[in-house]
Design a protein around this motif. Structure first.
Motif, PDB file in Angstrom:
ATOM      1  N   UNK A   1       0.831  -1.205   0.000  1.00 30.77           N
ATOM      2  CA  UNK A   1       0.000   0.000   0.000  1.00 30.77           C
ATOM      3  C   UNK A   1       0.864   1.253   0.000  1.00 30.77           C
ATOM      4  N   UNK A   2       1.913   1.252   0.820  1.00 28.04           N
ATOM      5  CA  UNK A   2       2.792   2.424   0.879  1.00 28.04           C
ATOM      6  C   UNK A   2       3.458   2.667  -0.470  1.00 28.04           C
ATOM      7  N   UNK A   3       3.902   1.599  -1.114  1.00 26.24           N
ATOM      8  CA  UNK A   3       4.551   1.721  -2.415  1.00 26.24           C
ATOM      9  C   UNK A   3       3.579   2.269  -3.459  1.00 26.24           C
ATOM     10  N   UNK A   4       2.361   1.756  -3.430  1.00 23.80           N
ATOM     11  CA  UNK A   4       1.333   2.208  -4.369  1.00 23.80           C
ATOM     12  C   UNK A   4       1.058   3.696  -4.200  1.00 23.80           C
ATOM     13  N   UNK A   5       0.829   4.127  -2.974  1.00 21.69           N
ATOM     14  CA  UNK A   5       0.461   5.528  -2.740  1.00 21.69           C
ATOM     15  C   UNK A   5       1.649   6.468  -2.866  1.00 21.69           C
ATOM     16  N   UNK A   6       2.846   5.970  -2.581  1.00 26.00           N
ATOM     17  CA  UNK A   6       4.030   6.799  -2.778  1.00 26.00           C
ATOM     18  C   UNK A   6       4.245   7.069  -4.263  1.00 26.00           C
ATOM     19  N   UNK A   7       3.967   6.062  -5.100  1.00 26.89           N
ATOM     20  CA  UNK A   7       4.077   6.243  -6.541  1.00 26.89           C
ATOM     21  C   UNK A   7       3.102   7.289  -7.045  1.00 26.89           C
ATOM     22  N   UNK A   8       1.884   7.254  -6.522  1.00 27.99           N
ATOM     23  CA  UNK A   8       0.891   8.261  -6.898  1.00 27.99           C
ATOM     24  C   UNK A   8       1.353   9.637  -6.432  1.00 27.99           C
ATOM     25  N   UNK A   9       1.850   9.687  -5.213  1.00 33.13           N
ATOM     26  CA  UNK A   9       2.310  10.958  -4.640  1.00 33.13           C
ATOM     27  C   UNK A   9       3.446  11.565  -5.462  1.00 33.13           C
ATOM     28  N   UNK A  10       4.359  10.730  -5.894  1.00 34.09           N
ATOM     29  CA  UNK A  10       5.491  11.218  -6.687  1.00 34.09           C
ATOM     30  C   UNK A  10       5.062  11.744  -8.048  1.00 34.09           C
ATOM     31  N   UNK A  11       3.895  11.283  -8.523  1.00 35.93           N
ATOM     32  CA  UNK A  11       3.413  11.710  -9.833  1.00 35.93           C
ATOM     33  C   UNK A  11       2.644  13.022  -9.776  1.00 35.93           C
TER      34      UNK A  11
END
Length: 234
Positions: free
Chosen positions: A213-223
């Motif tokens: 979950x953290x990886x998924x949302x961090x990827x969104x955040x970075x975008x």
């Protein structure tokens, strides 16, 4: 402190003192105004403010009652706060969402019954047909995205955490988020990350669920575009 604030504070104290409990009817207007030592006009303004906050609700022709005071009701105005932010503020709010939902995934991994895991699976299965139609139906994809994250939050065993996450799940907030994501193939990537989260949940692995979950949302955040880049574009 304004008279309206005095009303809000006075009724709040009555609830905390146990003089008013969830489901109780407020005293008649004259008596309550006398108790709080305010005018009826100030009382009405204060009650109106508490109604907006979800603390009381008025039944036409029957009076005003204290609500259930459940977290979902009291925290619902948070969604309005997000709605009022410009796109440049979204990264800050999204980072809070990441913290909340990462913990939610870990909790849900050990608490979701088999039926809820199956429900999450069924939600993700709907993505396949969405991705096979060009152009992708973004509205439908957002609906599925919200539903998947919502079923996880619903099984954390923590109603406050669930209510906070629900605030971030507002459709208008999600729609604005997706409008700012211009990465090619974002839908397919998101679906793959959701699948990884689901596998961790199905395996009852809280550590893996948190990481996914953290990886998924961090990827969104970075975008997400930062405020500076938005200012440059404008």
């Amino acid at each position: 402190m304004s008279r309206t604030d005095e009303v809000v504070d006075g009724i709040r104290r009555m609830i905390l003192d146990g003089r008013l409990r969830p489901g109780d009817r407020l005293p008649v207007e004259k008596d309550l105004a006398d108790t709080l030592q305010v005018s009826r006009g100030s009382l009405r303004e204060g009650v109106r403010a508490l109604s907006i906050l979800g603390v009381v609700h008025t039944r036409q022709g029957d009076g005003t009652y204290v609500t259930s005071l459940d977290p979902a009701r009291l925290l619902s105005p948070m969604a309005l706060v997000l709605d009022l932010q410009d796109d440049g503020a979204m990264p800050a709010f999204h980072s809070v969402r990441r913290v909340l939902e990462t913990e939610a995934a870990g909790l849900a991994a050990t608490r979701m019954p088999d039926g809820a895991v199956a429900e999450a699976r069924a939600i993700l299965d709907q993505v396949t047909e969405v991705l096979h139609v060009a152009p992708v139906d973004h509205d439908r994809f957002i609906e599925i995205d919200i539903a998947f994250h919502r079923v996880i939050a619903a099984h954390t065993g923590n109603p406050v955490l669930e209510a906070l996450i629900e605030s971030f799940a507002a459709r208008t907030v999600r729609a604005r988020l997706w409008r700012t994501l211009h990465t090619e193939g974002i839908e397919e990537r998101t679906h793959g990350e959701h699948e990884a989260i689901w596998r961790a949940l199905a395996a009852r692995d809280p550590a893996a669920a948190r990481i996914r979950m953290a990886s998924h949302l961090l990827g969104v955040e970075d975008s997400l575009p930062r405020r500076g880049s938005l200012d440059e574009e404008s």
